[in-house]
Design an enzyme around this catalytic site. Structure first.
Site, PDB file in Angstrom:
ATOM      1  N   HIS A   1      -1.301  -1.312  -4.279  1.00  0.00           N
ATOM      2  CA  HIS A   1      -2.543  -0.974  -3.574  1.00  0.00           C
ATOM      3  C   HIS A   1      -2.613   0.534  -3.340  1.00  0.00           C
ATOM      4  O   HIS A   1      -1.704   1.134  -2.767  1.00  0.00           O
ATOM      5  CB  HIS A   1      -2.583  -1.725  -2.247  1.00  0.00           C
ATOM      6  CG  HIS A   1      -3.883  -1.623  -1.514  1.00  0.00           C
ATOM      7  ND1 HIS A   1      -4.991  -2.385  -1.820  1.00  0.00           N
ATOM      8  CD2 HIS A   1      -4.261  -0.833  -0.480  1.00  0.00           C
ATOM      9  CE1 HIS A   1      -5.982  -2.083  -1.001  1.00  0.00           C
ATOM     10  NE2 HIS A   1      -5.573  -1.128  -0.184  1.00  0.00           N
TER      11      HIS A   1
ATOM     12  N   GLY B   1       1.169  -1.926   4.108  1.00  0.00           N
ATOM     13  CA  GLY B   1       1.713  -0.584   3.925  1.00  0.00           C
ATOM     14  C   GLY B   1       2.950  -0.392   4.769  1.00  0.00           C
ATOM     15  O   GLY B   1       4.086  -0.507   4.293  1.00  0.00           O
ATOM     16  N   SER B   2       2.738  -0.154   6.084  1.00  0.00           N
ATOM     17  CA  SER B   2       3.880   0.069   6.981  1.00  0.00           C
ATOM     18  C   SER B   2       4.754  -1.178   7.082  1.00  0.00           C
ATOM     19  O   SER B   2       5.966  -1.072   7.306  1.00  0.00           O
ATOM     20  CB  SER B   2       3.387   0.502   8.359  1.00  0.00           C
ATOM     21  OG  SER B   2       2.394  -0.388   8.833  1.00  0.00           O
TER      22      SER B   2
ATOM     23  N   ASP C   1      -6.537  -6.596   4.450  1.00  0.00           N
ATOM     24  CA  ASP C   1      -5.939  -5.257   4.429  1.00  0.00           C
ATOM     25  C   ASP C   1      -5.965  -4.622   5.814  1.00  0.00           C
ATOM     26  O   ASP C   1      -7.037  -4.370   6.352  1.00  0.00           O
ATOM     27  CB  ASP C   1      -6.733  -4.389   3.431  1.00  0.00           C
ATOM     28  CG  ASP C   1      -6.162  -2.983   3.277  1.00  0.00           C
ATOM     29  OD1 ASP C   1      -5.092  -2.692   3.827  1.00  0.00           O
ATOM     30  OD2 ASP C   1      -6.822  -2.183   2.572  1.00  0.00           O
ATOM     31  N   GLY C   2      -4.759  -4.386   6.350  1.00  0.00           N
ATOM     32  CA  GLY C   2      -4.641  -3.673   7.619  1.00  0.00           C
ATOM     33  C   GLY C   2      -3.826  -4.449   8.632  1.00  0.00           C
ATOM     34  O   GLY C   2      -4.208  -5.541   9.034  1.00  0.00           O
ATOM     35  N   GLY C   3      -2.671  -3.897   9.007  1.00  0.00           N
ATOM     36  CA  GLY C   3      -1.861  -4.517  10.056  1.00  0.00           C
ATOM     37  C   GLY C   3      -1.191  -5.811   9.663  1.00  0.00           C
ATOM     38  O   GLY C   3      -0.791  -6.592  10.534  1.00  0.00           O
TER      39      GLY C   3
ATOM     40  N   MET D   1      -9.147   8.023   0.059  1.00  0.00           N
ATOM     41  CA  MET D   1      -9.947   8.408   1.236  1.00  0.00           C
ATOM     42  C   MET D   1     -10.467   9.830   1.070  1.00  0.00           C
ATOM     43  O   MET D   1      -9.769  10.689   0.521  1.00  0.00           O
ATOM     44  CB  MET D   1      -9.075   8.327   2.489  1.00  0.00           C
ATOM     45  CG  MET D   1      -8.409   6.978   2.690  1.00  0.00           C
ATOM     46  SD  MET D   1      -7.523   6.936   4.255  1.00  0.00           S
ATOM     47  CE  MET D   1      -6.777   5.305   4.159  1.00  0.00           C
TER      48      MET D   1
ATOM     49  N   SER E   1       0.857  -1.196   0.000  1.00  0.00           N
ATOM     50  CA  SER E   1       0.000   0.000   0.000  1.00  0.00           C
ATOM     51  C   SER E   1       0.888   1.239   0.000  1.00  0.00           C
ATOM     52  O   SER E   1       1.673   1.453   0.929  1.00  0.00           O
ATOM     53  CB  SER E   1      -0.888   0.023   1.241  1.00  0.00           C
ATOM     54  OG  SER E   1      -1.410   1.329   1.403  1.00  0.00           O
TER      55      SER E   1
ATOM     56  N   MET F   1     -11.376  -5.904   5.568  1.00  0.00           N
ATOM     57  CA  MET F   1     -10.570  -4.984   6.367  1.00  0.00           C
ATOM     58  C   MET F   1     -10.212  -5.658   7.691  1.00  0.00           C
ATOM     59  O   MET F   1     -11.085  -6.199   8.376  1.00  0.00           O
ATOM     60  CB  MET F   1     -11.350  -3.692   6.668  1.00  0.00           C
ATOM     61  CG  MET F   1     -11.603  -2.785   5.487  1.00  0.00           C
ATOM     62  SD  MET F   1     -10.132  -2.282   4.560  1.00  0.00           S
ATOM     63  CE  MET F   1      -9.075  -1.610   5.850  1.00  0.00           C
TER      64      MET F   1
ATOM     65  N   ASP G   1      -4.852   3.562  -1.754  1.00  0.00           N
ATOM     66  CA  ASP G   1      -5.925   3.871  -0.811  1.00  0.00           C
ATOM     67  C   ASP G   1      -6.487   5.262  -1.066  1.00  0.00           C
ATOM     68  O   ASP G   1      -5.789   6.258  -0.897  1.00  0.00           O
ATOM     69  CB  ASP G   1      -5.388   3.777   0.626  1.00  0.00           C
ATOM     70  CG  ASP G   1      -5.154   2.337   1.045  1.00  0.00           C
ATOM     71  OD1 ASP G   1      -6.093   1.538   0.929  1.00  0.00           O
ATOM     72  OD2 ASP G   1      -4.030   2.022   1.479  1.00  0.00           O
TER      73      ASP G   1
ATOM     74  N   PHE H   1      -6.365   4.795   8.278  1.00  0.00           N
ATOM     75  CA  PHE H   1      -4.958   5.074   8.547  1.00  0.00           C
ATOM     76  C   PHE H   1      -4.097   3.834   8.375  1.00  0.00           C
ATOM     77  O   PHE H   1      -4.569   2.724   8.639  1.00  0.00           O
ATOM     78  CB  PHE H   1      -4.796   5.590   9.985  1.00  0.00           C
ATOM     79  CG  PHE H   1      -5.625   6.811  10.253  1.00  0.00           C
ATOM     80  CD1 PHE H   1      -5.161   8.079   9.893  1.00  0.00           C
ATOM     81  CD2 PHE H   1      -6.897   6.699  10.813  1.00  0.00           C
ATOM     82  CE1 PHE H   1      -5.946   9.203  10.107  1.00  0.00           C
ATOM     83  CE2 PHE H   1      -7.691   7.821  11.025  1.00  0.00           C
ATOM     84  CZ  PHE H   1      -7.215   9.074  10.668  1.00  0.00           C
ATOM     85  N   GLY H   2      -2.865   4.059   7.977  1.00  0.00           N
ATOM     86  CA  GLY H   2      -1.887   2.980   7.962  1.00  0.00           C
ATOM     87  C   GLY H   2      -1.330   2.806   9.367  1.00  0.00           C
ATOM     88  O   GLY H   2      -1.578   3.619  10.259  1.00  0.00           O
ATOM     89  N   GLY H   3      -0.611   1.725   9.573  1.00  0.00           N
ATOM     90  CA  GLY H   3       0.123   1.527  10.813  1.00  0.00           C
ATOM     91  C   GLY H   3      -0.710   1.094  12.004  1.00  0.00           C
ATOM     92  O   GLY H   3      -0.241   1.151  13.142  1.00  0.00           O
TER      93      GLY H   3
ATOM     94  N   MET I   1     -12.379   4.336  -0.439  1.00  0.00           N
ATOM     95  CA  MET I   1     -13.033   4.542   0.864  1.00  0.00           C
ATOM     96  C   MET I   1     -13.691   5.911   0.789  1.00  0.00           C
ATOM     97  O   MET I   1     -13.253   6.873   1.428  1.00  0.00           O
ATOM     98  CB  MET I   1     -11.978   4.462   1.977  1.00  0.00           C
ATOM     99  CG  MET I   1     -11.464   3.047   2.203  1.00  0.00           C
ATOM    100  SD  MET I   1      -9.891   2.976   3.080  1.00  0.00           S
ATOM    101  CE  MET I   1      -8.779   3.166   1.688  1.00  0.00           C
TER     102      MET I   1
ATOM    103  N   HIS J   1      -8.496   1.020  -3.881  1.00  0.00           N
ATOM    104  CA  HIS J   1      -9.404   0.780  -2.754  1.00  0.00           C
ATOM    105  C   HIS J   1     -10.114   2.089  -2.425  1.00  0.00           C
ATOM    106  O   HIS J   1      -9.512   2.985  -1.842  1.00  0.00           O
ATOM    107  CB  HIS J   1      -8.549   0.263  -1.580  1.00  0.00           C
ATOM    108  CG  HIS J   1      -9.304   0.008  -0.318  1.00  0.00           C
ATOM    109  ND1 HIS J   1      -8.654  -0.220   0.880  1.00  0.00           N
ATOM    110  CD2 HIS J   1     -10.635  -0.071  -0.048  1.00  0.00           C
ATOM    111  CE1 HIS J   1      -9.567  -0.427   1.836  1.00  0.00           C
ATOM    112  NE2 HIS J   1     -10.765  -0.331   1.296  1.00  0.00           N
TER     113      HIS J   1
HETATM  114  C1  DX5 Z   1      -6.354   1.457   5.729  1.00  0.00           C
HETATM  115  C2  DX5 Z   1      -5.918   1.139   4.331  1.00  0.00           C
HETATM  116  C3  DX5 Z   1      -4.799   0.160   4.261  1.00  0.00           C
HETATM  117  C4  DX5 Z   1      -3.543   0.642   4.917  1.00  0.00           C
HETATM  118  C5  DX5 Z   1      -2.726  -0.537   5.309  1.00  0.00           C
HETATM  119  O1  DX5 Z   1      -7.522   2.220   5.692  1.00  0.00           O
HETATM  120  O2  DX5 Z   1      -6.985   0.608   3.568  1.00  0.00           O
HETATM  121  O3  DX5 Z   1      -4.548  -0.238   2.931  1.00  0.00           O
HETATM  122  O4  DX5 Z   1      -2.761   1.450   4.104  1.00  0.00           O
HETATM  123  O5  DX5 Z   1      -1.629  -0.078   6.014  1.00  0.00           O
HETATM  124  P1  DX5 Z   1      -0.900  -0.979   7.088  1.00  0.00           P
HETATM  125  O6  DX5 Z   1      -0.394  -2.185   6.357  1.00  0.00           O
HETATM  126  O7  DX5 Z   1       0.184  -0.092   7.601  1.00  0.00           O
HETATM  127  O8  DX5 Z   1      -1.920  -1.348   8.141  1.00  0.00           O
HETATM  128 ZN    ZN Z   2      -6.505  -0.352   1.558  1.00  0.00          ZN
END
Ligand code: DX5
Ligand code: ZN
Length: 224
Positions: free
Chosen positions: A32, A196-197, A174-176, A36, A7, A136, A34, A142-144, A67, A65
């Site tokens: 990927h 992402g992170s 997707d996420g964490g 928003m 991401s 999700m 994102d 948010f990432g991280g 959102m 993606h």
């Molecule tokens: C969150 C996003 C994810 C996010 C994932 O709303 O949809 O794609 O960037 O980031 P990490 O991998 O850091 O949780």
């Molecule tokens: Zn995403």
């Protein structure tokens, strides 16, 4: 087949082109993206012009993606900008069948995403319209953030629905997602992994993507 989708939310936005080339060289399968809007989720990121620029750099499919709400008015624009897979949130539209058909007509592969607390039953009557389900594993925005463990059970249940449908639908999480929990998600039945992170936060993209892929393959072999 395991797919890794870095991401770019955690990339250096001043160097997005380079950051995409770097993860592609490191083995990324999808990029990927994102999107928003500060309304559906409490954060604002990028719009169609940026996607259009990224399309010129990326050689892998852009896994976009969305959102955003409303979503329908923007589907054609993101398709024209070069999205390969266009994923919309079930919670972002009152008329889910209409929105999914709109994505299909736009020429993109069709994805549906569900937030962590959205009942899976919403999938039952629309699996015939989609190519990907994106679960999700954090609350989007948010990432991280940390992976929500209850997602594993949801992955298992969606894998069951997909198998029952007989359709070749990808199951993305997707996420964490990090190297130390990707195996569990693969074992539960996910086959596309957004990180992402977990990737952009590491110094060596090739080493971390390789490690994640290996871990996911071990999880996959351990089976659903
Ligand atoms: C969150 C996003 C994810 C996010 C994932 O709303 O949809 O794609 O960037 O980031 P990490 O991998 O850091 O949780
Ligand atoms: Zn995403």
């Amino acid at each position: 087949m395991i797919k890794i989708a870095p991401s770019i939310l955690s990339a250096d936005f001043a160097r997005l082109g380079e950051e995409i080339r770097a993860v592609e060289a490191a083995g990324a399968d999808y990029i990927h993206v994102d999107v928003m809007d500060g309304h559906f989720v409490p954060n604002i990121t990028i719009g169609p012009p940026v996607v259009k620029s990224l399309r010129k750099v990326a050689t892998r499919p852009l896994d976009v993606h969305l959102m955003i709400s409303p979503v329908d008015p923007y589907v054609p624009e993101f398709a024209r900008a070069g999205a390969g897979i266009l994923t919309i949130h079930a919670e972002s539209t009152l008329h889910l069948d209409r929105t999914l058909n709109l994505v299909r007509e736009s020429g993109c592969r069709v994805g549906i995403s569900l937030n962590p607390a959205t009942p899976l039953v919403v999938l039952e009557d629309v699996l015939g319209l989609v190519d990907m389900v994106l679960l999700m594993s954090v609350n989007p925005g948010f990432g991280g953030q940390s992976f929500i463990p209850a997602t594993l059970n949801r992955i298992r249940r969606v894998r069951g629905l997909i198998e029952a449908s007989g359709r070749p639908i990808e199951l993305e999480v997707d996420g964490g997602i990090k190297a130390d929990n990707i195996a569990a998600a693969a074992r539960a039945g996910a086959d596309v992994f957004v990180s992402g992170s977990g990737i952009y936060g590491e110094p060596d993209y090739a080493a971390i993507i390789q490690r994640m892929r290996r871990e996911a393959e071990v999880g996959l072999a351990a089976g659903v």
